[in-house]
Write a protein that holds these residues in place. Sequence first.
Motif, PDB file in Angstrom:
ATOM      1  N   GLY A 520       0.794  -1.220   0.000  1.00 47.20           N
ATOM      2  CA  GLY A 520       0.000   0.000   0.000  1.00 47.20           C
ATOM      3  C   GLY A 520       0.824   1.266   0.000  1.00 47.20           C
ATOM      4  N   GLY A 521       2.151   1.129  -0.050  1.00 46.89           N
ATOM      5  CA  GLY A 521       3.013   2.307  -0.063  1.00 46.89           C
ATOM      6  C   GLY A 521       3.486   2.743   1.304  1.00 46.89           C
ATOM      7  N   VAL A 550       7.598  11.327   1.487  1.00 42.71           N
ATOM      8  CA  VAL A 550       6.351  11.066   2.200  1.00 42.71           C
ATOM      9  C   VAL A 550       6.346  11.887   3.485  1.00 42.71           C
ATOM     10  N   ARG A 551       5.298  11.748   4.264  1.00 46.46           N
ATOM     11  CA  ARG A 551       5.220  12.409   5.554  1.00 46.46           C
ATOM     12  C   ARG A 551       5.764  11.478   6.636  1.00 46.46           C
ATOM     13  N   PRO A 552       6.336  12.014   7.721  1.00 55.91           N
ATOM     14  CA  PRO A 552       6.827  11.140   8.791  1.00 55.91           C
ATOM     15  C   PRO A 552       5.762  10.188   9.316  1.00 55.91           C
ATOM     16  N   ASP A 617       5.572  14.416  -1.998  1.00 54.77           N
ATOM     17  CA  ASP A 617       4.141  14.475  -1.699  1.00 54.77           C
ATOM     18  C   ASP A 617       3.450  13.123  -1.889  1.00 54.77           C
ATOM     19  N   GLY A 618       4.132  12.059  -1.556  1.00 59.39           N
ATOM     20  CA  GLY A 618       3.531  10.728  -1.630  1.00 59.39           C
ATOM     21  C   GLY A 618       3.382  10.194  -3.032  1.00 59.39           C
ATOM     22  N   ALA A 619       4.119  10.756  -3.985  1.00 53.80           N
ATOM     23  CA  ALA A 619       3.997  10.329  -5.379  1.00 53.80           C
ATOM     24  C   ALA A 619       5.371  10.319  -6.030  1.00 53.80           C
ATOM     25  N   PRO A 631       0.926   7.705  -7.803  1.00 54.23           N
ATOM     26  CA  PRO A 631       1.021   7.591  -6.352  1.00 54.23           C
ATOM     27  C   PRO A 631       1.980   6.466  -5.944  1.00 54.23           C
ATOM     28  N   LEU A 632       2.633   6.639  -4.824  1.00 52.19           N
ATOM     29  CA  LEU A 632       3.567   5.622  -4.358  1.00 52.19           C
ATOM     30  C   LEU A 632       2.864   4.291  -4.096  1.00 52.19           C
ATOM     31  N   ARG A 633       1.596   4.344  -3.686  1.00 58.19           N
ATOM     32  CA  ARG A 633       0.899   3.079  -3.443  1.00 58.19           C
ATOM     33  C   ARG A 633       0.793   2.261  -4.729  1.00 58.19           C
TER      34      ARG A 633
END
Length: 842
Positions: A520-521, A550-552, A617-619, A631-633
């Motif tokens: 799920g990333g 990504v965010r911590p 930003d998660g991508a 997206p990373l997922r």
Amino acid sequence: MFVPSTRLRLAESSELVASTPTTTPTSTRAGPWLGLPVARVEDDALLRGEGWFMDDLAPLPHIAEAAVVRSTEAHARIVSVDVSAALAVPGVIGVLTGADVAALSRPFPSAIGRAVEHWAAAVDRVRYVGEPVAVVVARDRYVAEDAAELVAVEYDPLPVAASPEAALAAGAPVLHEAVGSNVASDRRFAYGDFAAALAGADLVVRRRFRHPRSSCTPVEGAGVICAWDATTGSVTAWSNFQGPFTLHGVAAAALGVPPARLRLVSPPDSGGSFGVKAGVFTAVVLMALASRRFGVPVRWTEDRVEHLLASSMATERLTEVEAGFAASGELVALRLDLVDDVGAYVRAPEPATLYRMHGCITGPYRVADVEVRSRVVVTNRCPTGLNRGFGGPQLSFALERTMAIAAARLGLDPADVVRRNLVPAAAMPYRAAAGAVYDSGDYGACLERALQLAGYDGLRAEQRSRDDTGRRLGVGIACVVEPSASNMGYITLVDRPEQRATTLPKDGNAETVTIAMDPGGGVSVAFTSTPQGQGHRTVAAQIVADALGVRPGDVTVHPGADTAARPFTVSSGNYSSRFAVTVAGAVHVAAVRLADRVRAVAADLLECAPGDVELADGAARVIGTPDRSVPLRRVAGAAHWHPAGLTRADGPSPADPAGVDGLALTVTFSVPGLDAPAPDDTVNSSAAYGFLADIAVVEVDTATGEVAVRDYVTVHDAGRVLHPALAEGQVLGGLAHGLGAALLERHVYDDAGNLLTTTFVDYPTPTATELPRPTTAMVESPSPVTPLGAKGLGEGTTMSAPAAVANAVADALGLDALDADVELELPLTPARVWALVQATRR
């Protein structure tokens, strides 16, 4: 209730000062998260009372409880141990004795060989009050404690050596006959030509200093649960052991099992350690033997009296200094004669305290002609071990007092003498006489900042204008080099070069990190550093978040030990301020490598080259074309669900032609430049070297001897600051230990070897309400040898505060300008300071 007579003033301010770096950070980019004081992820569970500490663990059913029978004699032969009354108590499962220990195990390996034989419990002789003599195992702790009081031990008392002076005296009782004396090790080192340099000095300072024993006193004591598996001859031990994991091998050797058959697991949380829980490995062996002997899992939880009496203590050191100075204040020659009292046994990792600072034995000062004598002395006292800053407070106290005395004898301002001797920024990286390589820093800038924040010139003017009304103002300076990430080879300096040449070289400081991205990333990272409140999870999450965009909060961090489930190195653990240098460095290296793999997968999806992909930003997106993103997922899903479509980044391998680079990897990172000691006995004893300049301002009441800390300024260069709030916490925590040692804390033994400070009534420590919040500043000069440019800073003020406060008190009393060699001794209690006041009036 103890009410300290020393008043400690509450706070001023705190700031972060970014100076022009003397070197360039080795990290490839400054991330959006690292360096920010983000909220600690550890705190929510702790504030809710949902932390998992050692005593919260119940990993097995039907765990029996243990109570340790401890020696009441400091030195005696064991005539008999009668356990019959204890065995008759309902609920008692069995009693393990020294005879059982001798039959089931071996002595602990030691850095100085086996002449100083040490078992998990006394076999035929006790050598300190508190030494384990037997272990009672029962169905619950109440029964075990009651039965332990019924174990009857008959002793044949022997003469006692309860101090280093007594142990070194002619005709002293010898603790270990195989050694032949109480000097377990005696080494001499020479760098340059000390005699010639001393002969040319205008002033020679000769002085003897004592740094007393003290304790760490964490909120949570030690705890162990051991379960012996008779079918495999292996043992699992749950413990709040902190490392270093060299001691894992020491414990396995004592148990007589291969290291792979001793599994050590640490709880998620630990209520402090500050070094002392490195010694828990001895209790692991003792409880493992009890579990083996009686066929049940066994729990032991340390109480406060046991902790103060018999856990581990900071090493007492006697230091004789002979230092030559030019009339201008330049230090031209330095000789140190060091005697470390390690207690009844040279218990691993000792003599670490004696040798940890060896490479930087000259502190922050330029002096090329140096001689050192280092002796390890055994006494009838509790064995010593790691204690916050181990080796640093002992060295800094003697060195900084010497600098202050020289200034007074030469009629110079102490700040001027320090200025003239500090290693200059232009000399970085600087190789000290004994081999330490100071990687970066502007020591002079830190000192000037500290003097400015303290209002030093104004303080000196206030001193001159004051009438002697009974409250004297004193200002003390201490400048300290703070090493971080110990070279695992420095301890081998206890052997001569020809002895070292016959064995496998020991060096380096490495950490292993496992990192993975799930389908799920989400990202998880694990390492074998066992935190005790420093915020490892928070900082590791920031590092990974920066590398992967990504965010911590998207990163789950699993610190702590499980030697059967995750890779580790002998240098793994939480000690010597190694997290920011080695562990964080390893996390960064692992995260960057994972990011490379993520970019490679994303490049297939985005139909571009991996070098054209950025993670943010998660991508994953094409640089310069933000609309082309995924997206990373989805990237993670492709890697997990379609591995046949992946290609190895380095091409197919002949040994594994079908292999692919997945999104999970394990990385071992070793700090460069940490070689084994050289044939000339030089050694770079740590990976990185921070610096701090402290100013202590005190008022001394000459009628009562009371010392009031009016202000305290500390300026640190810890390389790149990873988390400002956590850095501030480390400075404050170190200061608490340092001021405790300066003003309150000391373990006291009588001539018979009885410890007189076994409760907090007799062993006072400062509490949060009594500590000052100092004026602090950080000056950044990123290290060129660490991946993130960071250095450790968790021990600095523990090293500096005793010296700074002592110099301030001596300054207030005019002590150092006296012709007589009147020396102050820690802690500076009112009675001791009052006696010094009287001495200065004679």
